[in-house]
Design an enzyme around this catalytic site. Structure first.
Site, PDB file in Angstrom:
ATOM      1  N   ASP A   1       0.870  -1.178   0.000  1.00 49.85           N
ATOM      2  CA  ASP A   1       0.000   0.000   0.000  1.00 49.85           C
ATOM      3  C   ASP A   1       0.906   1.227   0.000  1.00 49.85           C
ATOM      4  O   ASP A   1       1.644   1.467   0.962  1.00 49.85           O
ATOM      5  CB  ASP A   1      -0.892  -0.029   1.254  1.00 49.85           C
ATOM      6  CG  ASP A   1      -1.886   1.128   1.280  1.00 49.85           C
ATOM      7  OD1 ASP A   1      -1.634   2.162   0.614  1.00 49.85           O
ATOM      8  OD2 ASP A   1      -2.912   0.991   1.962  1.00 49.85           O
TER       9      ASP A   1
ATOM     10  N   ASN B   1       2.378   7.094 -10.235  1.00 44.87           N
ATOM     11  CA  ASN B   1       1.157   6.880 -11.022  1.00 44.87           C
ATOM     12  C   ASN B   1      -0.050   6.446 -10.177  1.00 44.87           C
ATOM     13  O   ASN B   1      -1.181   6.742 -10.550  1.00 44.87           O
ATOM     14  CB  ASN B   1       1.450   5.831 -12.097  1.00 44.87           C
ATOM     15  CG  ASN B   1       0.188   5.294 -12.740  1.00 44.87           C
ATOM     16  OD1 ASN B   1      -0.464   5.970 -13.529  1.00 44.87           O
ATOM     17  ND2 ASN B   1      -0.193   4.065 -12.375  1.00 44.87           N
TER      18      ASN B   1
ATOM     19  N   TYR C   1     -10.726  14.655  -5.213  1.00 45.58           N
ATOM     20  CA  TYR C   1      -9.786  14.081  -6.192  1.00 45.58           C
ATOM     21  C   TYR C   1      -9.133  15.188  -7.016  1.00 45.58           C
ATOM     22  O   TYR C   1      -7.915  15.221  -7.192  1.00 45.58           O
ATOM     23  CB  TYR C   1     -10.546  13.102  -7.095  1.00 45.58           C
ATOM     24  CG  TYR C   1      -9.738  12.564  -8.258  1.00 45.58           C
ATOM     25  CD1 TYR C   1      -8.707  11.640  -8.052  1.00 45.58           C
ATOM     26  CD2 TYR C   1      -9.996  12.985  -9.565  1.00 45.58           C
ATOM     27  CE1 TYR C   1      -7.971  11.157  -9.122  1.00 45.58           C
ATOM     28  CE2 TYR C   1      -9.271  12.495 -10.635  1.00 45.58           C
ATOM     29  CZ  TYR C   1      -8.257  11.578 -10.405  1.00 45.58           C
ATOM     30  OH  TYR C   1      -7.518  11.106 -11.469  1.00 45.58           O
TER      31      TYR C   1
ATOM     32  N   LYS D   1      -5.193  16.501  -7.382  1.00 49.78           N
ATOM     33  CA  LYS D   1      -4.458  16.559  -8.655  1.00 49.78           C
ATOM     34  C   LYS D   1      -3.974  17.984  -8.931  1.00 49.78           C
ATOM     35  O   LYS D   1      -2.893  18.175  -9.493  1.00 49.78           O
ATOM     36  CB  LYS D   1      -5.334  16.036  -9.795  1.00 49.78           C
ATOM     37  CG  LYS D   1      -5.630  14.531  -9.704  1.00 49.78           C
ATOM     38  CD  LYS D   1      -4.373  13.676  -9.768  1.00 49.78           C
ATOM     39  CE  LYS D   1      -4.679  12.201  -9.965  1.00 49.78           C
ATOM     40  NZ  LYS D   1      -3.475  11.359 -10.003  1.00 49.78           N
TER      41      LYS D   1
END
Ligand code: NDP
Length: 278
Positions: A66, A93, A162, A166
């Site tokens: 993890d 990634n 999210y 980003k």
């Protein structure tokens, strides 16, 4: 001589989607790769695809971990250095729009969702980068972060945390690019648009719904002007470009959009102006 001969790469989130395609491409191009993710079976599928491409087993380090945990990050790094002796390329990634535990969207999403989303998409990238920097400094290495077009000027009200994560990754890319180039380390990022991967399932869509979502979006010119859904390989090729100093040495702190034109679209494209004007 293959493009990544003698290079050692860590690709996080390589048990599926974009990371898997990148790991297979890098390994096929001569890199020794550390592949990693939490799901052992999916990770084994990646390893099998690499071996099927004719790569020696010796060139693959498979780590079930993890990436949000200190122990996971340490294992990814220590086994890479133990097996291959150095690190040249870090591809950050791993990521997901983690679904809310009570299936809420928008501002109703819990603060626990915020913590989990930022922990995976931002904190783990910062933590692993910090640990990798001394090793990348020795090799004058490369970092490629995977962001998203969700980070841009458009709102993403359903999954607000999210896109916040980003957006922060984009700024982190710029900050670290300038900080680290003095040590010879290049940092860049890619902002994919819609790419057919496990992303939809990971955000809580049933498998069939996810497939339908991707295929429908590709048919709508106001969503994907290119008219085709992005495939993991499309992003993997651009990651390879940015990770290869021979092809991109003068690109520093850049956010490269790879989205079939999606981020250029305004709402006006739902109209057919040729029809409206006559
Ligand atoms: P996938 O769901 O197919 O792959 C995500 C990968 O991240 C998997 O290998 C998964 O492995 C790994 N991962 C998730 N959580 C963890 C964790 N806690 N620890 C370790 N690994 C983890 O999605 P994509 O390939 O699409 O996603 C790759 C990147 O691309 C992400 O950063 C995503 O945000 C970004 N992106 C994707 C887009 C798309 O349309 N697909 C669009 C824009 C950006 P496992 O489940 O085994 O842990």
């Amino acid at each position: 001589m293959t493009r990544f001969a003698e290079k050692v790469a860590i690709i996080t989130g390589s048990s599926n989607g974009i990371g898997r395609a990148t790991a297979v491409l890098f390994a096929r191009e001569g890199a020794k790769v550390t592949i990693t993710g939490r799901h052992a079976e999916r990770l084994e599928e990646t390893r099998q695809q690499i071996l099927a491409a004719g790569v020696s087993e010796q060139n693959v380090n498979s780590v079930v971990a993890d990436v949000t945990t200190d122990a996971g990050q340490d294992e990814i790094l220590s086994t890479t250095l133990g097996k291959f002796g150095k690190l040249d390329i870090l591809v950050n990634n791993a990521g997901a729009a983690i679904p809310d535990s009570q299936s809420k969207t928008g501002t109703a999403q819990s603060i626990e969702s915020y913590d989990a989303t930022l922990n995976l998409n931002l904190r783990s990238v910062i933590a692993l980068t910090k640990k990798a920097v001394p090793h990348l400094s020795s090799t004058k290495g490369e970092i490629v972060n995977i962001s998203s077009i969700a980070s841009g000027l458009h709102a993403t009200p359903d999954f607000p945390y999210y896109s916040i994560a980003k957006a922060a990754i984009d700024q982190y890319t710029r900050n670290t690019a300038i900080d680290l180039i003095q040590h010879g380390i290049r940092v860049n990022s890619i902002s994919p648009g819609l790419v057919a991967t496990g992303f939809g399932s990971a955000m809580g869509m049933p498998e069939e719904t996810s497939k339908k979502f991707y295929s429908t979006m590709a048919t709508m010119k106001e969503c994907v002007p290119a008219g085709v859904m992005g495939q993991p390989q499309d992003i993997a090729e651009v990651i390879a470009f940015l990770a290869d100093r021979k092809t991109s040495s003068y690109i520093i702190g850049h956010q490269l959009v790879v989205d079939g034109g999606s981020s250029l679209i305004m709402g006006l494209h739902c109209q057919d102006f040729a029809k409206l004007l006559h």
